[in-house]
Design an enzyme around this catalytic site. Sequence first.
Site, mmCIF file in Angstrom:
data_model
loop_
_atom_site.group_PDB
_atom_site.id
_atom_site.type_symbol
_atom_site.label_atom_id
_atom_site.label_comp_id
_atom_site.label_asym_id
_atom_site.label_seq_id
_atom_site.Cartn_x
_atom_site.Cartn_y
_atom_site.Cartn_z
ATOM 1 N N ASN A 8 44.177 47.114 39.025
ATOM 2 C CA ASN A 8 44.913 46.435 37.951
ATOM 3 C C ASN A 8 44.141 46.674 36.655
ATOM 4 O O ASN A 8 43.078 46.078 36.451
ATOM 5 C CB ASN A 8 45.006 44.939 38.281
ATOM 6 C CG ASN A 8 45.564 44.110 37.142
ATOM 7 O OD1 ASN A 8 46.091 44.641 36.165
ATOM 8 N ND2 ASN A 8 45.447 42.794 37.260
ATOM 9 N N TRP A 9 44.677 47.554 35.832
ATOM 10 C CA TRP A 9 43.969 47.904 34.596
ATOM 11 C C TRP A 9 44.092 46.821 33.519
ATOM 12 O O TRP A 9 43.427 46.889 32.491
ATOM 13 C CB TRP A 9 44.481 49.242 34.050
ATOM 14 C CG TRP A 9 43.945 50.446 34.782
ATOM 15 C CD1 TRP A 9 43.283 50.456 35.973
ATOM 16 C CD2 TRP A 9 44.018 51.829 34.355
ATOM 17 N NE1 TRP A 9 42.939 51.744 36.313
ATOM 18 C CE2 TRP A 9 43.377 52.602 35.339
ATOM 19 C CE3 TRP A 9 44.565 52.468 33.230
ATOM 20 C CZ2 TRP A 9 43.267 53.994 35.239
ATOM 21 C CZ3 TRP A 9 44.458 53.853 33.141
ATOM 22 C CH2 TRP A 9 43.813 54.602 34.134
ATOM 23 N N LYS A 10 44.978 45.853 33.741
ATOM 24 C CA LYS A 10 45.201 44.785 32.747
ATOM 25 C C LYS A 10 45.496 45.418 31.376
ATOM 26 O O LYS A 10 46.130 46.468 31.333
ATOM 27 C CB LYS A 10 44.002 43.823 32.722
ATOM 28 C CG LYS A 10 43.680 43.306 34.135
ATOM 29 C CD LYS A 10 42.683 42.185 34.177
ATOM 30 C CE LYS A 10 42.467 41.777 35.630
ATOM 31 N NZ LYS A 10 41.560 40.639 35.774
ATOM 32 N N HIS A 90 50.054 36.916 38.624
ATOM 33 C CA HIS A 90 48.599 37.002 38.415
ATOM 34 C C HIS A 90 48.139 35.749 37.665
ATOM 35 O O HIS A 90 48.848 35.237 36.804
ATOM 36 C CB HIS A 90 48.266 38.263 37.615
ATOM 37 C CG HIS A 90 46.791 38.535 37.561
ATOM 38 N ND1 HIS A 90 45.950 37.851 36.712
ATOM 39 C CD2 HIS A 90 46.004 39.370 38.281
ATOM 40 C CE1 HIS A 90 44.712 38.276 36.912
ATOM 41 N NE2 HIS A 90 44.713 39.194 37.849
ATOM 42 N N GLU A 92 46.212 35.337 35.293
ATOM 43 C CA GLU A 92 46.219 35.466 33.824
ATOM 44 C C GLU A 92 47.630 35.269 33.264
ATOM 45 O O GLU A 92 47.797 34.741 32.161
ATOM 46 C CB GLU A 92 45.629 36.829 33.431
ATOM 47 C CG GLU A 92 44.114 36.840 33.675
ATOM 48 C CD GLU A 92 43.513 38.188 33.975
ATOM 49 O OE1 GLU A 92 44.152 39.223 33.715
ATOM 50 O OE2 GLU A 92 42.376 38.215 34.489
ATOM 51 N N GLU A 160 43.480 35.706 45.035
ATOM 52 C CA GLU A 160 42.538 35.906 43.938
ATOM 53 C C GLU A 160 42.057 34.551 43.430
ATOM 54 O O GLU A 160 42.719 33.918 42.598
ATOM 55 C CB GLU A 160 43.226 36.658 42.783
ATOM 56 C CG GLU A 160 43.730 38.026 43.180
ATOM 57 C CD GLU A 160 43.758 38.961 41.978
ATOM 58 O OE1 GLU A 160 43.133 40.026 42.070
ATOM 59 O OE2 GLU A 160 44.364 38.614 40.959
ATOM 60 N N GLY A 166 36.787 38.578 37.295
ATOM 61 C CA GLY A 166 36.033 39.029 36.134
ATOM 62 C C GLY A 166 34.707 38.319 35.926
ATOM 63 O O GLY A 166 34.101 38.435 34.862
ATOM 64 N N SER A 204 36.336 40.275 41.469
ATOM 65 C CA SER A 204 34.981 40.843 41.460
ATOM 66 C C SER A 204 34.684 41.746 42.653
ATOM 67 O O SER A 204 33.551 41.763 43.147
ATOM 68 C CB SER A 204 33.930 39.729 41.320
ATOM 69 O OG SER A 204 34.105 39.055 40.073
ATOM 70 N N GLY A 226 38.321 45.022 36.907
ATOM 71 C CA GLY A 226 37.330 45.775 36.142
ATOM 72 C C GLY A 226 36.849 47.050 36.810
ATOM 73 O O GLY A 226 36.718 48.092 36.156
#
Length: 244
Positions: A8-10, A90, A92, A160, A166, A204, A226
């Site tokens: 997931n490149w966000k 997600h 976020e 998650e 992160g 992570s 990440g």
Amino acid sequence: MRKLAAGNWKMNGTLASLAEIDALLGADRDCEVLICPPATLIHPMVARIAGEAVAVGGQDCHAEAKGAHTGDLAAAQLADAGAEYVIVGHSERRTDHAEDDASVAAKARAAHQAGLTAIVCVGETEAQRDGGETLDVIARQLAGSIPDGATAGNTVVAYEPVWAIGTGRTPDNDQIAEVHGAIRGALTARFADGNDFRLLYGGSVKPGNAAEIFAIPNVNGALVGGASLKAADFAPIVAALDAA
Ligand code: PGA
């Protein structure tokens, strides 16, 4: 069951970043590899992959098929750009855009209607874990966020923990095993093919902890943020899953 390594490149990456996927191409592997780049990169990434065994996905979709929703994307538009998957719910998105379980379920339903596989994310906050509420939170999110009509073919579940995303922190292996076991139990209780859904751990995941996480029962892959941005980090994670 084909394991899944999903990146997931966000909100990271430009056209120049597409070079990172070259290192993932040309490999013969058993596990499936998926990258979910920003929507602007979906079609160019699909073109660059050109039929090789790496799938591309979106990071969100709207629940409606089309209409006056400035800035949003319909699941069918992601599919039209070449996406095969879409992440929904997600943490976020749940936090930044106030998405609740019902809206996540509506998005997953829209994904299914467009022929996409929905990756439905669930996870507790640190306060919820500290309060001993983790399994209740997960059960509630699963019940509310996964629509009727979900199958192992059109739905993947990602666990998650919000506090692990992160942060460099991960639950210990027993905690991951406990939650993944509970998710498996909820899926088998509700869906005839509940045993076949792929369950991803996310939060992570790095080259240094991937093999250990992939050895945990009911962990069928990872959703990686990440460490998916650079092939030097993501390729060893993919290799660890392939070897698991
Ligand atoms: P992280 O993100 O790997 O950077 O912790 C995971 C995710 O949000 O999917």
